[in-house]
Design an enzyme around this catalytic site. Structure first.
Site: not given
Length: 699
Positions: A337, A373
């Site tokens: 993330d 990401e």
């Protein structure tokens, strides 16, 4: 009677020995460290043991006799100087950053705050509201890993709780748990789709933010880590962390990999006004990024703090955590993330950052699947295409382009061609190929696939922020009516466009990712930021017909009735079979011109090669491309027509070959008997043809 003596500073955390337990922790600016032991209820503190200091800011103590299951925490004493980033407070029981398990619930209270207000030391003891670290004796994972190559990978992104909470073909006691996700019936569903890899939303122990709990909401997604080693306790049936290993083993036996969505960019401790739970009370200025003489937290995450990977012990914490989940818990990779934060220094993003180098040289982590990401809200935060090999990256440009095309936006054709070709301009510059692009249309964040064609506006009022949260531009369209409707022609159009988008996804070069629920047209009622909805908005609602077929151990096939849910499932299964059959999808390099084996050809509706005029015609909404494998004599023809009107298109002529329609978003199957036959393309339709030898066809 307990005895203690100087222990070993490594490994960090609690290590079980025959004579007792070694405890080690890093707190370089502390003046004293105490180990606090608790009874088995976790309510009573039964002993405080002073720890011994080692060089380099490490502390240790060896205590005997202790065993697995011993409950403990740390208290750190030292200077309290918020203006310098020093937040030592011996009244705060701290969770061991390296604990592998803990017992008890976290409860929000003012006792967790180091100061009330800032500058006023809070002397309230928070132990009663803190979970207690637990000594564990867990064995390394010994299962056989599937080791699915990237070229054959189909990712299924899902939430542990939401996937099975309303799943009637999973036993009720297991629903919403790790063991429910790995139940044989749910695995059968994934296998029937052709899924090779499940990507689980955060499984590290997390807590809900106080601003959510005061509104009666929860952090459902889990991007608010409390521990980097402990599996989220609410996902366990009987509280045993070995249940996670059982889940992984069940997936592996079915040939399915497990990837974790991990959050190493921030923690649940927030900023200066947040609670002191672990890292903040041990080494605040080292574990978190600070700026200025007043030691303000850098907030590149938007969550109050940012983990400081530049610090060697923070880097060590992250690396040790990653290795633990691979070696002990059995996972096959990670999706990071806000990954750009992990590779940012004070000078900005660095593709040669120590974190990326550490991963690259690590004998364990360099061999697992790594997905970034590639963006965050910090400076220079958008870095799609900037990560080195062997990293894969979520490709939001793919998502946005496919959405614009099927929405009917003008002038998207050339951009779409780049995306289905694997986005070469993003990845080829640093020796990477199409398999470095993780292609998706929807994910956990944003509209679901069904909502993408049902809502043009976000409907997030249930989040308690007066619909101000979430993205306002979703590149979505409602097909004529906002939200739910019973009008058959609207429902049919929405269903068809979902199928067209899935065909596009699966017939593109790259690694496809499905958001859980796409195969059953799951709706979040127009909520595009459902991070705090632990209810039917997020819980997948499984159709009865899928349950019946799973209990009969039937594979999803194209003979299913053409209802919305089963048709999507069957379509995905067929598309994955085609992907696995055609080697061109496995080819790791870009094809710009005819090479010895593979070729990509682009055609207009007259079956002529695309001209410059065709590419730049803003009204042209039909993309036709042919993938050729000369060695196997395979040709795959894909037609994507996003126009709102029906059009006629000729199929390219190949001597000695006829085209057979394998599938489309309109008709189940149909055979084209002659080459160059004109095909009527319905509005908003997608078509996939396979070539066959004409002589064999006549036989």
């Amino acid at each position: 009677m307990l005895t203690s003596h100087r222990g070993q500073p490594s490994p960090l955390g609690s290590t079980l020995h025959e004579q007792g337990v070694n405890f080690a922790v890093y707190a370089p600016a502390a003046t004293q460290m105490q180990l606090c032991l608790f009874d088995q209820s976790g309510h009573s503190e039964i002993a405080k043991v002073t720890m011994y200091r080692h060089e380099g800011g490490l502390w240790s103590v060896f205590v005997s006799p202790l065993r697995a299951g011993t409950l403990y925490g740390y208290r750190a004493d030292g200077a309290y100087a918020p203006e310098k980033g020093l937040l030592f407070n011996q009244n705060k029981l701290l969770l061991d950053p390296y604990c592998k398990d803990f017992q008890g619930e976290f409860t929000w209270s003012e006792r967790h705050f180091c100061h009330l207000p800032v500058g006023t030391l809070n002397e309230s003891d928070n132990a009663v509201d803190m979970p207690k670290s637990s000594v564990t004796d867990i064995a390394r994972y010994d299962g056989q890993r599937p080791n699915v190559p990237w070229s054959k990978t189909l990712i299924y992104e899902c939430h542990v709780r939401g996937a099975t909470k309303h799943c009637d073909f999973v036993p009720k006691s297991l629903r919403g748990k790790f063991l429910g996700l790995s139940h044989s019936n749910f695995i059968a569903h994934l296998a029937s789709l052709g899924v090779t890899t499940v990507e689980l939303l955060p499984c590290h122990a997390f807590i809900s933010e106080q601003f959510l709990t005061t509104k009666g909401l929860k952090n459902y997604w889990g991007y608010n880590s409390l521990s980097f080693f402990v599996p989220h306790k609410a996902f366990l049936v009987e509280g045993q962390i070995s249940e996670f290993q059982q889940m992984v083993r069940a997936f592996h036996l079915a040939g399915i990999e497990v990837i974790l969505d991990v959050v190493y960019n921030h923690t649940a401790e927030g900023g200066l006004d947040g609670p002191t739970l672990s890292l903040k009370g041990l080494n605040n200025t080292g574990y978190y990024r600070m700026v200025g003489e007043q030691a303000h937290y850098i907030n590149d995450t938007g969550c109050g703090n940012t983990l400081n990977i530049d610090d060697p012990f923070t880097l060590k914490l992250v690396m040790d955590s990653l290795r633990y989940w691979v070696e002990y818990m059995g996972v096959d990779g990670f999706r990071f993330d806000l990954a750009t934060i992990l590779a940012r220094t004070e000078h900005g993003f660095n593709s040669q950052h120590s974190f990326l180098q550490a991963i690259a040289q690590d004998p364990v982590l360099s061999k697992v699947k790594l997905i970034a990401e590639p963006w965050d809200v910090g400076p220079g935060g958008y870095q799609l295409g900037g990560f080195p090999s062997p990293w894969r990256e979520w490709n939001d440009k793919y998502r946005d382009t496919v959405r614009r095309f099927w929405r009917g936006d003008a002038g998207t054709l050339s951009e779409l061609a780049k995306r289905v070709h694997g986005s070469h301009e993003l990845f080829e510059h640093n020796q990477r190929g199409p398999l470095n692009s993780v292609n998706f249309i929807t994910s956990h964040d944003g509209f679901t696939l069904a909502d993408w064609v049902s809502y043009e506006q976000k409907h997030n009022f249930a989040n308690g922020e007066e619909n101000r949260d979430g993205h306002s531009e979703n590149i979505s369209f409602n097909c004529g009516i906002e939200g739910q409707t019973e009008q058959a022609h609207i429902l049919a159009l929405r269903h068809q466009i979902q199928k067209s988008a899935l065909i596009t996804l699966m017939m593109s070069k790259g690694v496809p990712m499905l958001a859980a629920g796409s195969e059953i047209a799951h709706s979040q009622q127009g909520n595009n930021n459902a991070y705090c909805q632990d209810n039917e908005i997020n819980w997948l609602s499984w159709p009865q017909n899928i349950s019946e077929r799973l209990t009969q151990n039937r594979r999803l096939k194209k003979d299913w009735d053409d209802d919305e849910e089963s048709a999507l499932c069957a379509l995905i299964a067929q598309l994955q079979e085609i992907r696995c059959h055609y080697a061109i999808f496995h080819h790791p390099f870009y094809i710009h011109t005819q090479d010895e084996r593979f070729n990509i050809s682009w055609f207009n509706k007259d079956a002529h090669p695309m001209s410059e005029g065709d590419w730049h015609d803003s009204n042209n909404k039909t993309l036709i491309y042919m993938l050729t494998d000369t060695l196997r004599k395979q040709n795959l023809l894909v037609i994507l027509h996003a126009g709102s009107d029906d059009v006629e298109a000729k199929l390219p002529a190949i001597p000695g070959v006829v085209w057979q329609l394998s599938l489309s978003s309109v008709h189940p199957t149909e055979t084209i008997e002659k080459s160059q036959q004109t095909q009527s393309l319905s509005a908003h339709s997608a078509w996939v043809y396979q070539s066959h030898n004409e002589d064999l066809k006549n036989d």
